[in-house]
Design a protein around this motif. Structure first.
Motif, PDB file in Angstrom:
ATOM      1  N   GLY A 136     -44.899  -5.055  -5.759  1.00  0.00           N
ATOM      2  CA  GLY A 136     -45.912  -4.945  -6.849  1.00  0.00           C
ATOM      3  C   GLY A 136     -47.056  -6.046  -6.657  1.00  0.00           C
ATOM      4  O   GLY A 136     -47.785  -6.275  -7.708  1.00  0.00           O
ATOM      5  N   HIS A 161     -44.189  -0.024  -4.570  1.00  0.00           N
ATOM      6  CA  HIS A 161     -44.217  -0.967  -5.898  1.00  0.00           C
ATOM      7  C   HIS A 161     -45.062  -1.244  -6.777  1.00  0.00           C
ATOM      8  O   HIS A 161     -44.820  -1.757  -7.775  1.00  0.00           O
ATOM      9  CB  HIS A 161     -43.824  -2.093  -5.150  1.00  0.00           C
ATOM     10  CG  HIS A 161     -42.676  -2.116  -3.958  1.00  0.00           C
ATOM     11  ND1 HIS A 161     -42.396  -3.218  -3.313  1.00  0.00           N
ATOM     12  CD2 HIS A 161     -42.040  -1.100  -3.779  1.00  0.00           C
ATOM     13  CE1 HIS A 161     -41.460  -2.861  -2.323  1.00  0.00           C
ATOM     14  NE2 HIS A 161     -40.991  -1.352  -2.444  1.00  0.00           N
ATOM     15  N   ALA A 162     -46.207  -0.445  -6.724  1.00  0.00           N
ATOM     16  CA  ALA A 162     -47.376  -0.796  -7.524  1.00  0.00           C
ATOM     17  C   ALA A 162     -47.881   0.046  -8.612  1.00  0.00           C
ATOM     18  O   ALA A 162     -48.977   0.105  -9.132  1.00  0.00           O
ATOM     19  CB  ALA A 162     -48.683  -1.206  -6.674  1.00  0.00           C
ATOM     20  N   GLU A 165     -50.154  -0.501 -11.869  1.00  0.00           N
ATOM     21  CA  GLU A 165     -50.916  -1.828 -12.020  1.00  0.00           C
ATOM     22  C   GLU A 165     -52.324  -1.795 -11.908  1.00  0.00           C
ATOM     23  O   GLU A 165     -52.929  -1.041 -11.419  1.00  0.00           O
ATOM     24  CB  GLU A 165     -50.383  -2.607 -10.716  1.00  0.00           C
ATOM     25  CG  GLU A 165     -48.844  -2.995 -10.763  1.00  0.00           C
ATOM     26  CD  GLU A 165     -48.351  -4.025  -9.884  1.00  0.00           C
ATOM     27  OE1 GLU A 165     -47.609  -4.772 -10.343  1.00  0.00           O
ATOM     28  OE2 GLU A 165     -48.669  -3.834  -8.688  1.00  0.00           O
ATOM     29  N   SER A 282     -49.246  -6.766 -13.882  1.00  0.00           N
ATOM     30  CA  SER A 282     -48.293  -6.591 -13.198  1.00  0.00           C
ATOM     31  C   SER A 282     -47.247  -5.385 -13.792  1.00  0.00           C
ATOM     32  O   SER A 282     -47.556  -5.033 -14.976  1.00  0.00           O
ATOM     33  CB  SER A 282     -47.460  -7.740 -13.155  1.00  0.00           C
ATOM     34  OG  SER A 282     -46.203  -7.523 -12.271  1.00  0.00           O
ATOM     35  N   ALA A 285     -41.932  -4.932 -10.937  1.00  0.00           N
ATOM     36  CA  ALA A 285     -41.146  -4.048 -10.001  1.00  0.00           C
ATOM     37  C   ALA A 285     -39.843  -4.556  -9.521  1.00  0.00           C
ATOM     38  O   ALA A 285     -38.886  -4.312  -9.644  1.00  0.00           O
ATOM     39  CB  ALA A 285     -42.124  -3.421  -9.113  1.00  0.00           C
TER      40      ALA A 285
END
Ligand code: T4K
Length: 377
Positions: A136, A161-162, A165, A282, A285
């Motif tokens: 992330g 993973h993001a 965001e 954020s 993650a």
């Protein structure tokens, strides 16, 4: 707090209340529409488009296929510059497109691709860059855009993973030609298995939908592409519809866990954390920790073993490096990635998920503390 005898794994899926999911799928027993871009799929696609601020979005059966087929739709040739510090999926997506991965080193502060090292890897065969918002942590999207523009390269971000965001207030999916998000059970947002590609050019849609469904142009008799079956079912989309309603709560509970780890572990000799990135919203993650044995004599394996004694099972995400995969060595691909090697040899990811009891996060820090105290006084 979960009982001290209960095992704690690196992650657990975020699940909506069971009744909510049952309510969401109830009408499927009447309509009988379970897959092939049914109503749940279409609703989720629209809602995610809004959530991710993505006018162009296509859902897939998993994140890997979204990325692999996204690369296909970008019509690339030759070499793709990427990071070795990621889950194997990233490199495999390149290889499965019969492209050559060229590995670039990473930054030591946030573990993303080192944009200052990309240009030296560009050759006349380079067609794209595939960076990863690893854990992330958001890549240097501005510098990467500048380099790609200067050399006429495509950019596809692995944003597994993001999800959700933002960078400088803008959705992370707005950078590059395309971004993949994974909706795997272990991710911040899940549809059990699933993923999506968001992309800049709306005219990629037909190709992507064709790649996803046997090469056909959907609802026609035309088959102009070589495709596969990578559809998201309505059953999976229904899980996404439920989970999307709980995102704020899921992320704030992850944040609480991450803040406990940070306040307890930041500055501890022998342990290095990722930086907190400026200008970033954020999703918390993952919580990576780099264990630097040379400073204290406590190794990564010591930390893992100590936690396992307390039934806490962490992971070495991401060891080994993709550049060390047998298949890559057999292809004769050599890489100069010392920072990635340093981090991969020392990193662990601590349990971080929305249902992790904050008291358990404290207990995990207590276990780590007591190991260092025992060794170093
Ligand atoms: N790019 C990146 C950077 C990625 O990290 C990933 C996936 C992808 C691309 C590809 O996206 P997908 O095609 O998966 O959508 C896990 C996940 O399977 C994988 O999605 C993820 N990255 C990777 C980082 O982690 P494993 O092999 O470590 O998973 P596994 O089954 O050992 O699960 C880890 C822990 O999660 C277990 O200790 C228990 C818990 N767990 C797992 C599952 C599947 C549960 O509690 N429930 C579950 O259903 O890869």
């Amino acid at each position: 707090m979960s009982g001290q005898n209960e095992s704690i794994y690196v992650t657990r899926p975020s699940l909506p209340p069971l009744e909510e999911y049952v309510d969401e799928i109830r009408d499927m027993w009447e309509t009988g529409i379970l897959t092939h871009q049914g109503p749940k799929h279409n609703r989720l696609q629209a809602e995610l488009g809004q959530y991710l601020d993505a006018p162009n979005i296509t859902l897939f059966g998993n994140g890997h296929l979204a990325m692999e087929l996204g690369l296909t739709a970008l019509d690339l040739t030759g070499e793709v510059i990427t990071t070795p510090f990621t889950f194997g999926s990233t490199t495999q997506a390149i290889l499965r497109n019969r492209l050559k991965p060229v590995f670039c080193d990473i930054r030591e502060d946030d573990f993303t691709i080192d944009a200052d090292r990309i240009e030296e890897l560009i050759t006349d065969r380079t067609s794209a860059i595939l960076p990863v918002h690893v854990y992330g942590n958001i890549c240097d999207v501005e510098k990467i855009r500048e380099i790609a523009d200067r050399h006429h390269l495509k950019v596809l971000y692995d944003g597994a993973h993001a999800f959700g965001e933002k960078y400088k207030g803008e959705s992370v999916g707005r950078f590059g030609d395309a971004t993949m998000f994974s909706f795997h059970a272990t991710k911040v947002f899940n549809t059990v298995e699933g993923g999506c590609l968001v992309y800049k050019e709306g005219n990629m849609r037909e190709h992507l939908e064709g790649l996803r469904q046997f090469g056909q142009i959907v609802h026609t008799e035309k088959t102009p592409y070589v495709g596969t079956n990578a559809k998201m079912t309505d059953m999976h989309a229904a899980m996404g519809l439920c989970n999307l309603r709980h995102m704020e709560e899921y992320i704030s509970r992850r944040q609480r866990v991450a803040e406990i780890y940070r306040s307890r572990l930041q500055g501890k000799a022998g342990i290095r954390l990722s930086v907190v990135q400026p200008n970033t919203e954020s999703n918390y993650a993952y919580f990576p920790v780099v264990v630097e044995e040379s400073r204290t004599g406590v190794s990564r394996d010591d930390v893992i073993a100590e936690l396992e004694k307390h039934r806490v099972y962490v992971r070495k995400y991401f060891y080994p490096l993709c550049s060390d995969f047998e298949i890559i060595r057999e292809m004769g691909i050599r890489s100069d990635v010392p920072t990635a090697k340093y981090v991969a040899d020392r990193v662990i990811t601590l349990p971080c998920y929305s249902d992790l009891d904050p008291a358990d996060a404290e207990r995990i820090c207590d276990v780590i503390d007591s190991l260092y105290v025992r060794r170093n006084g």
